[in-house]
Design a protein around this motif. Sequence first.
Motif, PDB file in Angstrom:
ATOM      1  N   GLU A 154       0.280   6.528  -2.339  1.00 62.76           N
ATOM      2  CA  GLU A 154       1.681   6.263  -1.975  1.00 62.76           C
ATOM      3  C   GLU A 154       1.824   5.669  -0.584  1.00 62.76           C
ATOM      4  OE1 GLU A 154       4.179   9.657  -2.873  1.00 62.76           O
ATOM      5  OE2 GLU A 154       3.396   9.542  -4.927  1.00 62.76           O
ATOM      6  N   ASN A 156      -0.268   3.817   0.986  1.00 60.49           N
ATOM      7  CA  ASN A 156      -0.727   2.422   0.951  1.00 60.49           C
ATOM      8  C   ASN A 156       0.234   1.500   0.201  1.00 60.49           C
ATOM      9  OD1 ASN A 156      -3.410   1.809   2.278  1.00 60.49           O
ATOM     10  ND2 ASN A 156      -3.882   3.749   1.246  1.00 60.49           N
ATOM     11  N   THR A 157       0.771   1.959  -0.900  1.00 62.34           N
ATOM     12  CA  THR A 157       1.658   1.061  -1.659  1.00 62.34           C
ATOM     13  C   THR A 157       3.011   0.929  -0.951  1.00 62.34           C
ATOM     14  OG1 THR A 157       2.379   2.836  -3.144  1.00 62.34           O
ATOM     15  CG2 THR A 157       0.518   1.492  -3.874  1.00 62.34           C
ATOM     16  N   PRO A 178      -4.071  -4.513  -3.383  1.00 61.73           N
ATOM     17  CA  PRO A 178      -4.675  -3.185  -3.409  1.00 61.73           C
ATOM     18  C   PRO A 178      -6.118  -3.340  -3.906  1.00 61.73           C
ATOM     19  CG  PRO A 178      -3.278  -3.502  -5.348  1.00 61.73           C
ATOM     20  CD  PRO A 178      -3.415  -4.834  -4.685  1.00 61.73           C
ATOM     21  N   VAL A 198      -2.667   3.242  -9.042  1.00 61.79           N
ATOM     22  CA  VAL A 198      -2.349   2.415  -7.870  1.00 61.79           C
ATOM     23  C   VAL A 198      -1.330   1.329  -8.250  1.00 61.79           C
ATOM     24  CG1 VAL A 198      -3.314   0.704  -6.270  1.00 61.79           C
ATOM     25  CG2 VAL A 198      -4.527   2.860  -6.675  1.00 61.79           C
ATOM     26  N   SER A 201       2.153   2.744  -8.901  1.00 57.94           N
ATOM     27  CA  SER A 201       2.785   3.107  -7.637  1.00 57.94           C
ATOM     28  C   SER A 201       3.207   1.845  -6.876  1.00 57.94           C
ATOM     29  CB  SER A 201       1.772   3.926  -6.813  1.00 57.94           C
ATOM     30  OG  SER A 201       2.233   4.106  -5.511  1.00 57.94           O
ATOM     31  N   LEU A 202       2.364   0.814  -6.916  1.00 58.14           N
ATOM     32  CA  LEU A 202       2.681  -0.433  -6.199  1.00 58.14           C
ATOM     33  C   LEU A 202       3.954  -1.072  -6.752  1.00 58.14           C
ATOM     34  CD1 LEU A 202       2.047  -2.726  -4.202  1.00 58.14           C
ATOM     35  CD2 LEU A 202       0.554  -3.721  -5.947  1.00 58.14           C
TER      36      LEU A 202
END
Length: 334
Positions: A154, A156-157, A178, A198, A201-202
Amino acid sequence: MSIEDLESVALAMVAPGKGIIAIDESTNTIKKRFEAVGIENTEENRRAYRELLLTTPNLSEHISGAILYDETIRQSTKDGVPFTQIMKKHGIIPGIKVDKGTVPLAGFPGDVVTEGLDGLRERLAEYVKLGAQFAKWRAVINISEDNPSSTAIEANTHALARYAALCQEAGLVPMVEPEVIMDGDHSIEVSYEVHEAVLRSLFNALYEQNVLLEGTILKVSMVIPGKDADEQASVEEVAEATVRVLKTTVPATLPGIVFLSGGQTDEQSTAHLNAMNRMGPHPWPLSFSYGRAMQQAALKLWSKDMKAQYADAQKVVHARAKDNGLAALGQWKG
Ligand code: 13P
């Protein structure tokens, strides 16, 4: 810049049979690449090497754009022509890496988070003046027994989405990257699960931050077992798993998806992309944005004799671009 302008740049980046060359290694990263072949990491060597890549004859037959580093976007050819000018003249779209690399995520051993949001609005405005039309931000997701935590995904996104919104405000196409790292002994199934989490979430984060997908490019890793996994996967298995995870997470409105090479051999990176495209048609063009898999053979050759091997090293760059361009169409014959 209007959404139509962003969209047309994004579509040009993934034009049929074309991909992107990533030459945005930080000074530290290029030091490692140079050291491996015995080249001294001076500013002039970095400039000369980037000039070799960017002035490869007929590169734009298979290359739509190049990602530059902060130092590189300010550099010129030996004749004094700014790199961005020579690129535009040859039909290569200038891009710029704008993240500031990763730091350990406090409280989550093994996880990292990418920095660079502070002052980003001002930096983007300067890059636009210097000629950039798209930007790149790389998030790194490590896999181990305990990683990645959902907090790392989370964090990172969220950063990727904030960066993407700032890019579009500045008139730049955000390339959101990512990267799920290949290090480790995890299976292809684990790689699939991490990619799925990932990417879900992105795209939630991009939606939350009002990012226009029509003016965004995804740069992503392939679903591949860890380098030290006992069981490696066939080309078809990697292609099938990668396409499957993209279809289940990436909206069809996205103009295109490009892959990083991430430590795959030249041959693997081309074969995987080719196999994915042979399985098409897909909702989006699938192309490449390779760093090492575009450059490593040419760098090795150039390191033998910077003058005598210059033209041959450029031929190797062109050959890699051609192979990957054919793979982007599913027409690479191996
Ligand atoms: P590699 O293709 O060498 O993984 O580099 C692409 C890139 O830009 C990573 O951020």
